[in-house]
Structures are given as structure tokens and as C-alpha cells.
Motif scaffolding. Structure first.
Motif, short mmCIF file in Angstrom:
data_model
loop_
_atom_site.label_atom_id
_atom_site.label_comp_id
_atom_site.label_asym_id
_atom_site.label_seq_id
_atom_site.Cartn_x
_atom_site.Cartn_y
_atom_site.Cartn_z
N MET A 1 1.00 -1.11 0.05
CA MET A 1 0.03 0.05 0.02
C MET A 1 0.91 1.36 -0.08
O MET A 1 1.88 1.44 0.76
N ILE A 2 0.70 2.14 -0.72
CA ILE A 2 1.17 3.48 -0.95
C ILE A 2 0.29 4.36 -0.21
O ILE A 2 -0.69 4.72 -0.25
N ARG A 3 1.30 4.99 1.06
CA ARG A 3 0.69 5.80 2.05
C ARG A 3 0.93 7.39 1.65
O ARG A 3 2.01 7.73 1.40
N VAL A 4 -0.12 8.26 1.58
CA VAL A 4 0.07 9.34 0.98
C VAL A 4 -0.38 10.45 1.95
O VAL A 4 -1.50 10.48 2.64
N LEU A 5 0.33 11.54 2.29
CA LEU A 5 -0.16 12.98 2.78
C LEU A 5 -0.50 14.02 1.75
O LEU A 5 0.43 14.09 1.15
N LEU A 6 -1.49 14.55 2.00
CA LEU A 6 -1.81 15.55 1.12
C LEU A 6 -2.38 16.71 1.85
O LEU A 6 -2.76 16.80 2.95
N ALA A 7 -1.54 17.78 1.36
CA ALA A 7 -1.73 19.00 2.27
C ALA A 7 -2.20 20.35 1.33
O ALA A 7 -1.43 20.61 0.20
N ASP A 8 -3.31 20.86 1.56
CA ASP A 8 -3.75 22.04 0.62
C ASP A 8 -4.63 22.77 1.59
O ASP A 8 -5.52 22.30 2.16
N ARG B 1 4.82 9.20 8.76
CA ARG B 1 5.93 8.98 7.64
C ARG B 1 5.33 8.07 6.38
O ARG B 1 5.59 7.04 6.32
N PRO B 2 4.60 8.88 5.65
CA PRO B 2 3.99 8.45 4.45
C PRO B 2 5.22 8.19 3.33
O PRO B 2 6.18 8.65 3.57
N ASP B 3 4.94 7.48 2.34
CA ASP B 3 5.60 7.14 1.36
C ASP B 3 5.54 8.41 0.39
O ASP B 3 6.69 8.78 -0.21
N VAL B 4 4.73 8.99 0.10
CA VAL B 4 4.61 10.50 -0.55
C VAL B 4 3.97 11.34 0.03
O VAL B 4 2.89 11.12 0.66
N ALA B 5 4.28 12.65 -0.13
CA ALA B 5 3.56 13.89 0.42
C ALA B 5 3.32 14.63 -0.77
O ALA B 5 4.21 15.22 -1.46
N LEU B 6 2.21 15.16 -0.99
CA LEU B 6 1.65 16.10 -2.12
C LEU B 6 1.45 17.55 -1.30
O LEU B 6 0.32 17.62 -0.46
N LEU B 7 2.19 18.53 -1.55
CA LEU B 7 2.12 19.91 -0.84
C LEU B 7 1.70 20.85 -1.78
O LEU B 7 2.44 21.25 -2.89
N ASP B 8 0.60 21.58 -1.46
CA ASP B 8 0.51 22.97 -2.14
C ASP B 8 1.55 23.78 -2.03
O ASP B 8 2.15 23.92 -0.75
N PRO C 1 13.09 11.69 5.62
CA PRO C 1 13.83 11.55 4.30
C PRO C 1 13.39 10.44 3.50
O PRO C 1 13.53 10.50 2.11
N GLY C 2 12.55 9.48 4.11
CA GLY C 2 12.06 8.57 3.32
C GLY C 2 11.01 8.98 2.56
O GLY C 2 10.44 8.00 1.70
N THR C 3 10.49 10.22 2.77
CA THR C 3 9.30 10.46 2.13
C THR C 3 9.40 11.34 0.89
O THR C 3 10.07 12.28 0.99
N ALA C 4 8.87 10.69 -0.23
CA ALA C 4 9.15 11.76 -1.47
C ALA C 4 7.89 12.91 -1.48
O ALA C 4 6.92 12.69 -1.22
N VAL C 5 8.72 14.02 -1.97
CA VAL C 5 7.75 14.99 -1.98
C VAL C 5 7.48 15.73 -3.34
O VAL C 5 8.22 15.97 -3.99
N SER C 6 6.11 15.78 -3.30
CA SER C 6 5.70 16.37 -4.92
C SER C 6 5.11 17.71 -4.60
O SER C 6 4.41 17.83 -3.61
N MET C 7 5.31 18.88 -5.38
CA MET C 7 4.49 20.23 -5.25
C MET C 7 3.21 20.03 -5.93
O MET C 7 3.16 19.63 -7.22
N LEU C 8 2.06 20.54 -5.28
CA LEU C 8 0.97 20.64 -6.36
C LEU C 8 1.04 22.23 -6.72
O LEU C 8 1.16 23.15 -5.88
N THR C 9 0.87 22.40 -7.97
CA THR C 9 1.10 23.99 -8.60
C THR C 9 0.16 24.45 -9.44
O THR C 9 -0.70 23.49 -9.96
N THR C 10 0.06 25.62 -9.81
CA THR C 10 -0.66 25.97 -11.02
C THR C 10 0.14 26.88 -11.91
O THR C 10 1.29 27.13 -11.65
N PHE C 11 -0.48 27.02 -13.18
CA PHE C 11 0.48 27.82 -13.97
C PHE C 11 1.11 29.04 -13.81
O PHE C 11 2.01 29.73 -14.48
N ASP C 12 0.36 29.72 -12.78
CA ASP C 12 0.84 31.12 -12.57
C ASP C 12 1.89 30.97 -11.37
O ASP C 12 2.18 32.18 -10.77
#
Length: 218
Positions: free
Chosen positions: A1-8, A47-54, A74-85
Motif C-alpha cells: 500500500m502506498i501511503r500519502v499525505l495531502l496538504a492544501d 511517515r508517508p511514502d509520498v507527500a503532496l504539498l500545495d 527523508p524516506g518521504t518523496a515530496v511533490s508540489m501541487l502547483t498552478t501555471f501562475d
């Protein structure tokens, strides 16, 4: 199971992304946060596998939260949530070592694909974001083929081949299959490439692959 943290800070965005991710039975959103400070606390707790951050959030913005999560979890991969501006923020996040970028208005399938890629140790840039990042680097005079070629000159032909596949967004598993190598061998190549080129992560490696002409299309 891939565990995700979502922040927005927008509840509707969190609900929408969570619903999309829930469509994959192997992905679970284990925590949600309305601001960066809470995101850091939840990342440290779960300690999620992936964090999605606004990128833009109250109390602590996404960039600061990403840096703190990378430092303390450090074991958590981080991706940014973004918009074109938000190109300036995307470039800052890239420089600070974010593992990926996802566009809020992208095809919903990109969230599932991106989370899976990040969990497997790959970088993930939404194709439209990748195009803008590369174009902006070019406009700033940073994307020059000759300096890129000079940098990768320290790599062996096999390492350059692996770097090119990193630029295509392939995971270690996919690269291993393409080159008929074991995943452990590919992991060793990736680690050597990052160390020898002084790069923080696979996103920066992917950008260099474009700069040097190893990959020509986002």
C-alpha cells in the motif's frame, strides 16, 4: 500500500485529489493538512511514502514544509501541487530538491501515475509543468547544450544511458527492464550519477538530461 499525505489550504482541492487517489486500491491517503506546519507534523507522525504539498499555504508555505519534511522524514518523496501562475515557485522548489510537480488542473490520471512513480523512487513532472520549467530555464539562459554536455562528460556511456532514461521519467524498475539490468544495479548507477554530478535528486537529473540533449521531448 502506498501511503500519502495531502496538504492544501482549500478543502475542495484536498477532497478532489483524495477521491482521485482513492480510485486506486493500492493508494491510501493517511493524513490531510490545511497548512504547511500541520503537514510537517503529520509527515513526522505518519511517515508517508509520498507527500503532496500545495505551494501556497498559511502558517508555513509548501516550499518550507517540503524542506522540513525532506530533512526530518527523508524516506518521504515530496511533490508540489502547483498552478501555471507559479513558475517562480516551481523553480525554487526544483532548486531545493523537490521530487515532483503536479498540476492541479491536470488529467486526474496524472495524480495516480505520479504518486506511483514517486513511491517507486522515480521523479515525476506533469508533462505541461516539465515543458514550462524547461522553457523557463532556456529563457533564463540556463539550458545550453554545450555546458550540459560538459557536465555529463564525467559519466561513463552506460551512466549517460541511465541518465537519459531518468530524463524520460522512468523508475528504477523500468530502467532495469529497458537495459536488462537488475534493479540493484540501476540503483547503484543512479546513486553514482547524482553523486558525480552534484545533484540532489532525480528531478534535477532529469533537467540535466534535457539540457545535455539526452532527452529532447518532455
Amino acid at each position: 500500500m502506498i501511503r500519502v499525505l495531502l496538504a492544501d489550504d482549500e478543502a475542495m482541492i484536498r477532497a478532489g485529489v483524495a477521491a482521485i487517489l482513492a480510485s486506486d486500491e493500492e493508494i491510501e491517503v493517511v493524513a490531510e493538512a490545511p497548512d504547511g506546519a500541520e503537514a510537517v507534523a503529520l509527515a513526522q507522525a505518519h511517515r508517508p511514502d509520498v507527500a503532496l504539498l500545495d505551494i501556497r499555504m498559511p502558517r508555513m508555505d509548501g516550499l518550507a514544509a517540503a524542506a522540513e519534511i525532506r530533512r526530518t522524514v527523508p524516506g518521504t518523496a515530496v511533490s508540489m501541487l502547483t498552478t501555471f501562475d507559479e513558475d517562480e515557485y516551481v523553480m525554487r522548489a526544483l532548486a531545493e530538491g523537490a521530487n515532483g510537480f503536479m498540476l492541479k488542473a491536470a488529467d486526474p490520471r496524472e495524480f495516480v501515475i505520479g504518486v506511483r512513480a514517486l513511491a517507486e523512487g522515480a521523479a515525476f513532472l506533469s508533462p505541461r509543468i516539465a515543458q514550462r520549467v524547461i522553457a523557463k530555464m532556456g529563457a533564463a539562459g540556463l539550458t545550453r547544450r554545450t555546458p550540459g554536455l560538459d557536465r555529463i562528460g564525467v559519466l561513463t556511456p552506460r551512466e549517460q544511458e541511465v541518465l537519459g532514461l531518468l530524463g524520460e521519467g522512468l523508475s528504477n524498475h523500468d530502467i532495469a527492464g529497458r537495459l536488462f539490468l537488475s534493479e540493484g544495479t540501476v540503483k547503484g548507477y543512479v546513486s553514482a550519477i547524482l553523486t558525480r554530478l552534484g545533484l540532489q535528486n532525480r528531478v534535477q537529473a532529469a533537467i540535466l538530461a534535457y539540457e545535455s540533449g539526452l532527452v529532447t521531448r518532455p
